[in-house]
Design a protein around this motif. Sequence first.
Motif, PDB file in Angstrom:
ATOM      1  N   PHE A 333     -25.509  19.824 -50.345  1.00 58.37           N
ATOM      2  CA  PHE A 333     -25.649  21.216 -49.903  1.00 58.37           C
ATOM      3  C   PHE A 333     -24.805  21.471 -48.661  1.00 58.37           C
ATOM      4  O   PHE A 333     -24.063  22.458 -48.587  1.00 58.37           O
ATOM      5  N   TRP A 334     -24.901  20.583 -47.673  1.00 60.23           N
ATOM      6  CA  TRP A 334     -24.204  20.799 -46.406  1.00 60.23           C
ATOM      7  C   TRP A 334     -22.707  20.491 -46.513  1.00 60.23           C
ATOM      8  O   TRP A 334     -21.870  21.251 -46.001  1.00 60.23           O
ATOM      9  N   LEU A 335     -22.346  19.394 -47.168  1.00 59.67           N
ATOM     10  CA  LEU A 335     -20.954  18.940 -47.138  1.00 59.67           C
ATOM     11  C   LEU A 335     -20.104  19.495 -48.273  1.00 59.67           C
ATOM     12  O   LEU A 335     -18.906  19.733 -48.071  1.00 59.67           O
ATOM     13  N   GLU A 336     -20.673  19.737 -49.430  1.00 59.24           N
ATOM     14  CA  GLU A 336     -19.890  20.154 -50.584  1.00 59.24           C
ATOM     15  C   GLU A 336     -20.072  21.644 -50.899  1.00 59.24           C
ATOM     16  O   GLU A 336     -19.096  22.390 -51.013  1.00 59.24           O
ATOM     17  N   THR A 337     -21.330  22.081 -51.024  1.00 64.07           N
ATOM     18  CA  THR A 337     -21.571  23.481 -51.374  1.00 64.07           C
ATOM     19  C   THR A 337     -21.160  24.417 -50.240  1.00 64.07           C
ATOM     20  O   THR A 337     -20.402  25.376 -50.448  1.00 64.07           O
ATOM     21  N   LYS A 338     -21.643  24.147 -49.015  1.00 64.89           N
ATOM     22  CA  LYS A 338     -21.402  25.040 -47.884  1.00 64.89           C
ATOM     23  C   LYS A 338     -20.223  24.600 -47.012  1.00 64.89           C
ATOM     24  O   LYS A 338     -19.642  25.414 -46.290  1.00 64.89           O
ATOM     25  N   LYS A 339     -19.902  23.287 -47.054  1.00 63.87           N
ATOM     26  CA  LYS A 339     -18.866  22.734 -46.173  1.00 63.87           C
ATOM     27  C   LYS A 339     -19.189  23.022 -44.704  1.00 63.87           C
ATOM     28  O   LYS A 339     -18.336  23.428 -43.918  1.00 63.87           O
ATOM     29  N   TRP A 340     -20.444  22.805 -44.364  1.00 67.15           N
ATOM     30  CA  TRP A 340     -20.917  22.938 -42.988  1.00 67.15           C
ATOM     31  C   TRP A 340     -21.116  21.525 -42.436  1.00 67.15           C
ATOM     32  O   TRP A 340     -21.945  20.755 -42.929  1.00 67.15           O
ATOM     33  N   TYR A 341     -20.352  21.178 -41.410  1.00 64.14           N
ATOM     34  CA  TYR A 341     -20.369  19.824 -40.866  1.00 64.14           C
ATOM     35  C   TYR A 341     -21.151  19.786 -39.557  1.00 64.14           C
ATOM     36  O   TYR A 341     -21.105  20.727 -38.761  1.00 64.14           O
ATOM     37  N   THR A 342     -21.845  18.672 -39.350  1.00 63.43           N
ATOM     38  CA  THR A 342     -22.751  18.545 -38.202  1.00 63.43           C
ATOM     39  C   THR A 342     -22.422  17.286 -37.409  1.00 63.43           C
ATOM     40  O   THR A 342     -22.130  16.231 -37.993  1.00 63.43           O
ATOM     41  N   GLN A 343     -22.473  17.404 -36.099  1.00 63.77           N
ATOM     42  CA  GLN A 343     -22.364  16.259 -35.194  1.00 63.77           C
ATOM     43  C   GLN A 343     -23.598  16.223 -34.302  1.00 63.77           C
ATOM     44  O   GLN A 343     -24.337  17.198 -34.214  1.00 63.77           O
ATOM     45  N   CYS A 344     -23.794  15.097 -33.641  1.00 60.96           N
ATOM     46  CA  CYS A 344     -24.935  15.002 -32.730  1.00 60.96           C
ATOM     47  C   CYS A 344     -24.580  14.134 -31.537  1.00 60.96           C
ATOM     48  O   CYS A 344     -23.621  13.358 -31.558  1.00 60.96           O
ATOM     49  N   TYR A 345     -25.370  14.298 -30.501  1.00 60.23           N
ATOM     50  CA  TYR A 345     -25.239  13.482 -29.302  1.00 60.23           C
ATOM     51  C   TYR A 345     -26.643  13.183 -28.799  1.00 60.23           C
ATOM     52  O   TYR A 345     -27.523  14.039 -28.850  1.00 60.23           O
ATOM     53  N   TRP A 346     -26.861  11.974 -28.315  1.00 60.39           N
ATOM     54  CA  TRP A 346     -28.180  11.647 -27.784  1.00 60.39           C
ATOM     55  C   TRP A 346     -28.065  10.726 -26.580  1.00 60.39           C
ATOM     56  O   TRP A 346     -27.073  10.022 -26.393  1.00 60.39           O
ATOM     57  N   HIS A 347     -29.103  10.774 -25.775  1.00 58.30           N
ATOM     58  CA  HIS A 347     -29.213   9.882 -24.616  1.00 58.30           C
ATOM     59  C   HIS A 347     -30.627   9.327 -24.605  1.00 58.30           C
ATOM     60  O   HIS A 347     -31.601  10.081 -24.605  1.00 58.30           O
ATOM     61  N   ILE A 348     -30.758   8.014 -24.629  1.00 54.07           N
ATOM     62  CA  ILE A 348     -32.069   7.361 -24.632  1.00 54.07           C
ATOM     63  C   ILE A 348     -32.205   6.523 -23.371  1.00 54.07           C
ATOM     64  O   ILE A 348     -31.352   5.680 -23.074  1.00 54.07           O
ATOM     65  N   ASP A 349     -33.279   6.783 -22.628  1.00 52.79           N
ATOM     66  CA  ASP A 349     -33.536   6.072 -21.380  1.00 52.79           C
ATOM     67  C   ASP A 349     -34.867   5.337 -21.522  1.00 52.79           C
ATOM     68  O   ASP A 349     -35.934   5.955 -21.552  1.00 52.79           O
ATOM     69  N   ASP A 350     -34.801   4.003 -21.637  1.00 54.20           N
ATOM     70  CA  ASP A 350     -36.017   3.214 -21.846  1.00 54.20           C
ATOM     71  C   ASP A 350     -36.927   3.228 -20.632  1.00 54.20           C
ATOM     72  O   ASP A 350     -38.145   3.031 -20.765  1.00 54.20           O
ATOM     73  N   PRO A 364     -16.723  23.672 -36.653  1.00 48.05           N
ATOM     74  CA  PRO A 364     -16.246  23.746 -35.276  1.00 48.05           C
ATOM     75  C   PRO A 364     -17.331  24.228 -34.309  1.00 48.05           C
ATOM     76  O   PRO A 364     -18.272  24.891 -34.696  1.00 48.05           O
ATOM     77  N   PHE A 365     -17.134  23.887 -33.074  1.00 42.20           N
ATOM     78  CA  PHE A 365     -18.145  24.158 -32.067  1.00 42.20           C
ATOM     79  C   PHE A 365     -18.317  25.658 -31.846  1.00 42.20           C
ATOM     80  O   PHE A 365     -17.353  26.368 -31.655  1.00 42.20           O
ATOM     81  N   PRO A 366     -19.547  26.129 -31.850  1.00 42.79           N
ATOM     82  CA  PRO A 366     -19.790  27.545 -31.577  1.00 42.79           C
ATOM     83  C   PRO A 366     -19.854  27.848 -30.092  1.00 42.79           C
ATOM     84  O   PRO A 366     -20.115  28.976 -29.704  1.00 42.79           O
ATOM     85  N   PHE A 367     -19.643  26.838 -29.246  1.00 41.96           N
ATOM     86  CA  PHE A 367     -19.829  27.022 -27.810  1.00 41.96           C
ATOM     87  C   PHE A 367     -18.610  27.651 -27.147  1.00 41.96           C
ATOM     88  O   PHE A 367     -17.478  27.379 -27.512  1.00 41.96           O
ATOM     89  N   VAL A 368     -18.860  28.434 -26.125  1.00 44.75           N
ATOM     90  CA  VAL A 368     -17.791  28.917 -25.261  1.00 44.75           C
ATOM     91  C   VAL A 368     -17.401  27.816 -24.290  1.00 44.75           C
ATOM     92  O   VAL A 368     -16.233  27.607 -23.978  1.00 44.75           O
ATOM     93  N   ASN A 369     -18.401  27.080 -23.819  1.00 44.53           N
ATOM     94  CA  ASN A 369     -18.168  25.981 -22.889  1.00 44.53           C
ATOM     95  C   ASN A 369     -18.584  24.689 -23.579  1.00 44.53           C
ATOM     96  O   ASN A 369     -19.731  24.544 -23.989  1.00 44.53           O
ATOM     97  N   PHE A 370     -17.637  23.760 -23.717  1.00 42.76           N
ATOM     98  CA  PHE A 370     -17.959  22.517 -24.418  1.00 42.76           C
ATOM     99  C   PHE A 370     -17.590  21.312 -23.567  1.00 42.76           C
ATOM    100  O   PHE A 370     -16.496  21.241 -23.003  1.00 42.76           O
TER     101      PHE A 370
END
Length: 644
Positions: A333-350, A364-370
């Motif tokens: 659905f995301w990659l073939e039908t819609k071609k909507w691509y997703t990225q992520c970022y995380w920070h884990i502090d034990d 592409p990023f929807p942000f004005v400031n990236f």
Amino acid sequence: MSFETSFPDEIILEICGYLHSTDVLLSFAGLNHRLNRTISDFIQHIHIASMISYKRYLSLLQITLPSIWSSIQSLTIDNSQIPCLTTLFLNNTQDILPPNLKRLSLYHLNTYEIYTFINRLMNKCIVGELIIECLDTDYTYQQELYGYKIAQMLFYHHPTLKTIELRGAIIFDLSHLSFLSLSNTDESNLTSISNTDFSSVLRRLTIPLRSLSSLHLLLIYQPYLEYLNVHIDDAYSTYDYSIKPFPPLLNLREFYFHSEDLAIKFDTITELLKYFPNLKSLSLDITTECRRFFDGDILQTLVYSLDSFQFSIISCFRPTLEERTLSTFYTSFWLETKKWYTQCYWHIDDEHLNSDYFHIYSVPFPFVNFDVYKCTNENLLTNEKLRIFSKVKQLDLSETSDINVIPFLKRCPNIHTISLNNIYDDEENYGTDEEEDIMDQTDDNNLDDNVQIINSYESSLPILRHVSCISLLALPDHDLGFFERIVHVTPNLKQLMLYFEDLLEIIRIPQRTLCQILQKCISQLEINLDYVWTVSDIRRDIPKILRVFSNIKSLSISLHPDQKRLLAIINELLLCIFKHQTNLICLHIDSSSSIDSKQMKKQGGIEVIKTQLIQSCNTQLKQNNYQEDSVHIEFRSSSIVVWL
């Protein structure tokens, strides 16, 4: 032979292309019919923002603009460089706007200026498009005083507005405005609203709101919206009244929703979208505690019928392995039908669980400031799937990033600001294989020409023609290489923002190439003091700055929060500037956070400064008020507007 008979229209327009629009107006507008026709685009679309002297602005407002008044179709007033332009316009245009004005844009106003402008002028014009950007540190108090009148004029009384775009610090709490409150609205009023003439109602709206309650009231009152962009403040999303069903917005095609309210739930968005049956484009920019937004299978049920979906969703929790790998977003659905691509970022502090952070966003990023730091090699899409990031206006580059930043510079063609944080030349993070090959070949050939080495090393950096501002958050110790490379590929650079210690580091460098480029191109310099200034510091350092940056027209200095003897510091700073022959037109001293600032304003503010200067200059100084917290000063060959 006169100027206009000597050159055809094409040559005159070519000349105008090298001038600021204000200079074109002051030089040619209103002289005769032929020149007015030739520069008609400059006359019809006025942009008041340039760094010109006080006297030239008076000439523009009192002589030039009245001669072309009826021809003006769009007007932009930008206070970002000179904070008094709106006041100057109001004081010199007899409380009227051009009769044929269709678009009005006001940038960097405070709430009182917005109220004054709208109250005095908006009811006398036929403007169809209004853009206002508010920058007001005291907006909460000002909103209580003027928010009702502003909203009443824009949403209730104005018959011609089709597009309203409100941005910045002004925030509307519509549930407390009696003319929109459901408790004060009877059925007859609702009927009159529903029977409003479709040709005279609002079609496009961008507005910051206090809560979802205000949003629901707005949707009831503006049923014919086609485009809606809403920013919900971080206050409360709790409804302060019982929601009653209302007619769906059948014309709404685009909806942009930005919320900093942690209480926003997935069901809240689902319920809201039910009232937009014909929606085609959705953008979500939210910070939430609801984990359902991070499940691609669940989110799919919300957006399956859309043509366009962009999102940026942040939460302060520890992501699961499935969330980190984005497995629910890597479906057909995301990659073939819609071609909507997703990225992520995380920070884990034990050690500190409250520091956990998880962010998913569309590409592409929807942000004005990236911030490139949010990208990691672990979850970075392949180059063939990365498209142009046209919406990014500011790109933040940090040495903490573990990816190559040069591809991002190439894929962000519209950035106007680059922020550098401790960036240094490092082939692993900031170079490319092409650059490494170039440098290896350079070493093999034993080239001694520094210019040739620089040009070769910069060959893979794109030319960043839209970049006009560089912000230096921190410079690496004794390493200006990457900063200098960026300066070389930004031919339209005008503004430099940095801390004082970094500025001194630039001035002290033995290589003069960087200083020569900055001296030629920088017209606006903004300095943040990272230590408390003394009078001896000013006398030692300000002459150095003025010698290197001899072409600057605007100087902004933010004093340290612990600055003492504010009056003496400001007085010494002004005297030091007046002693040098400079092109400086505007001086802004930001002392809003310093200890003595409020006390100085209670004692007279700018009046105290004027008195002190007159005494110090032995009455050789001429001055007149600009507005409440600024003054126009003439001393010898200098003519400067100073504001606090």
